[in-house]
Design a protein around this motif. Structure first.
Motif, mmCIF file in Angstrom:
data_model
loop_
_atom_site.group_PDB
_atom_site.id
_atom_site.type_symbol
_atom_site.label_atom_id
_atom_site.label_comp_id
_atom_site.label_asym_id
_atom_site.label_seq_id
_atom_site.Cartn_x
_atom_site.Cartn_y
_atom_site.Cartn_z
ATOM 1 N N CYS A 2 7.520 -13.105 -39.268
ATOM 2 C CA CYS A 2 8.408 -13.387 -38.132
ATOM 3 C C CYS A 2 8.392 -12.257 -37.119
ATOM 4 O O CYS A 2 8.335 -12.495 -35.895
ATOM 5 C CB CYS A 2 9.826 -13.635 -38.634
ATOM 6 N N PHE A 3 8.428 -11.007 -37.588
ATOM 7 C CA PHE A 3 8.371 -9.873 -36.679
ATOM 8 C C PHE A 3 7.044 -9.840 -35.916
ATOM 9 O O PHE A 3 7.006 -9.549 -34.714
ATOM 10 C CB PHE A 3 8.564 -8.571 -37.440
ATOM 11 N N ALA A 4 5.940 -10.130 -36.600
ATOM 12 C CA ALA A 4 4.639 -10.143 -35.934
ATOM 13 C C ALA A 4 4.575 -11.236 -34.871
ATOM 14 O O ALA A 4 4.044 -11.015 -33.773
ATOM 15 C CB ALA A 4 3.529 -10.331 -36.966
ATOM 16 N N LEU A 5 5.141 -12.405 -35.182
ATOM 17 C CA LEU A 5 5.153 -13.490 -34.203
ATOM 18 C C LEU A 5 6.019 -13.141 -33.000
ATOM 19 O O LEU A 5 5.687 -13.465 -31.850
ATOM 20 C CB LEU A 5 5.646 -14.782 -34.856
ATOM 21 N N LEU B 193 6.347 -11.737 -27.392
ATOM 22 C CA LEU B 193 6.838 -10.811 -26.384
ATOM 23 C C LEU B 193 5.701 -10.274 -25.530
ATOM 24 O O LEU B 193 5.823 -10.157 -24.295
ATOM 25 C CB LEU B 193 7.591 -9.664 -27.062
ATOM 26 N N ALA B 194 4.565 -9.963 -26.168
ATOM 27 C CA ALA B 194 3.418 -9.445 -25.414
ATOM 28 C C ALA B 194 2.884 -10.498 -24.456
ATOM 29 O O ALA B 194 2.582 -10.203 -23.287
ATOM 30 C CB ALA B 194 2.325 -8.989 -26.388
ATOM 31 N N GLN B 195 2.788 -11.748 -24.921
ATOM 32 C CA GLN B 195 2.295 -12.807 -24.036
ATOM 33 C C GLN B 195 3.299 -13.133 -22.924
ATOM 34 O O GLN B 195 2.906 -13.469 -21.802
ATOM 35 C CB GLN B 195 1.986 -14.064 -24.857
ATOM 36 N N PHE B 196 4.590 -13.038 -23.227
ATOM 37 C CA PHE B 196 5.615 -13.285 -22.207
ATOM 38 C C PHE B 196 5.521 -12.247 -21.090
ATOM 39 O O PHE B 196 5.565 -12.580 -19.899
ATOM 40 C CB PHE B 196 6.996 -13.267 -22.852
#
Length: 249
Positions: free
Chosen positions: A101-104, A109-112
């Motif tokens: 979940c943290f990795a997702l 967040l990076a893609q956002f």
């Protein structure tokens, strides 16, 4: 083709050598062929009778390069990654689902941020990198894992049904040792210990193979003598089963 030894060959070699009553002056054949001339100086019997170098024994290629630290950056990165994963699971008590979940969340967040910053960077939002895992990856993992499990099960059933007491005792003792080790630590720690051993023992053995082979040869020679006494006093007096020599199919 690389020279590899399966678990079945390993147990067969142990049983054959331990039951062998060698004459004086001959070396144990488990660690190599018997010495034809004891006057040859510097000749060292390699363990398991291997003839090829450690690099070929590990299969060669990229996997052997990583295990033997041919590329120190890659090997150190792999070992560091495994250590980080072990620390997260064992010391920090993270769970697998928590890390997923943290990795997702970090990925989203990076893609956002990438998408919303594309206007300032004069980039199109379609350039956002996508992570897609191929279906063949999961199929290959499942097929490989299933084949190895079935192979191990068939091998254990062969030992249980062939009627060879020595093979059976070696297999039982090996499983008992594994059970004892697993009682000391959890499955993740056992995997980590095996991973660290796979990345440290080969390079150490390659560096000190002469000393290790000589020491192991002497130790096993002593164990062989003790086993011969045990075989003549105990095992040889046990009646053999009527189905000796048959293989489980």
């Amino acid at each position: 083709m690389s020279e590899k030894m399966t678990a079945e060959d390993f147990i067969n070699n142990i049983s054959e050598v331990l039951t062998e009553h060698g004459q004086k002056g001959k070396s144990v054949s488990f660690f190599g062929e018997d010495s034809k001339s004891s006057s040859v100086a510097g000749q060292i019997n390699r363990i398991f009778g291997r003839q090829k170098p450690v690099y070929n024994l590990l299969g060669g290629g990229k996997s052997a390069d990583v295990l033997l630290w041919r590329n120190k950056k890659i090997s150190a990165s792999v070992l560091t990654g495994a250590t980080i994963i072990w620390v997260l699971f064992e010391w920090l008590n993270y769970h697998f689902l928590t890390l997923v979940c943290f990795a997702l969340v970090l990925g989203m967040l990076a893609q956002f941020m990438w998408t919303n910053a594309s206007g300032f960077l004069n980039r199109s939002s379609s350039n956002v990198p996508r992570l897609v895992l191929p279906k063949e990856l999961f199929v290959n993992i499942a097929v490989t894992f299933g084949a190895e499990v079935n192979r191990a099960l068939c091998y254990l059933q062969d030992i249980a049904c062939e009627g060879n007491l020595k093979h059976f005792l070696v297999a039982v003792v090996s499983l008992w040792v594994g059970a004892v080790i697993s009682s000391w630590c959890n499955f993740v720690t056992v995997l980590y210990i095996g991973f660290v051993a796979a990345h440290t023992l080969p390079i150490l053995y390659e560096k000190y193979e002469d000393e290790v082979d000589t020491f192991a040869y002497k130790v096993f020679d002593q164990l062989c003598g003790h086993y011969q006494k045990f075989d003549s006093s105990v095992l040889s007096k046990i009646p053999r089963g009527a189905f000796k020599g048959k293989k489980y199919e």
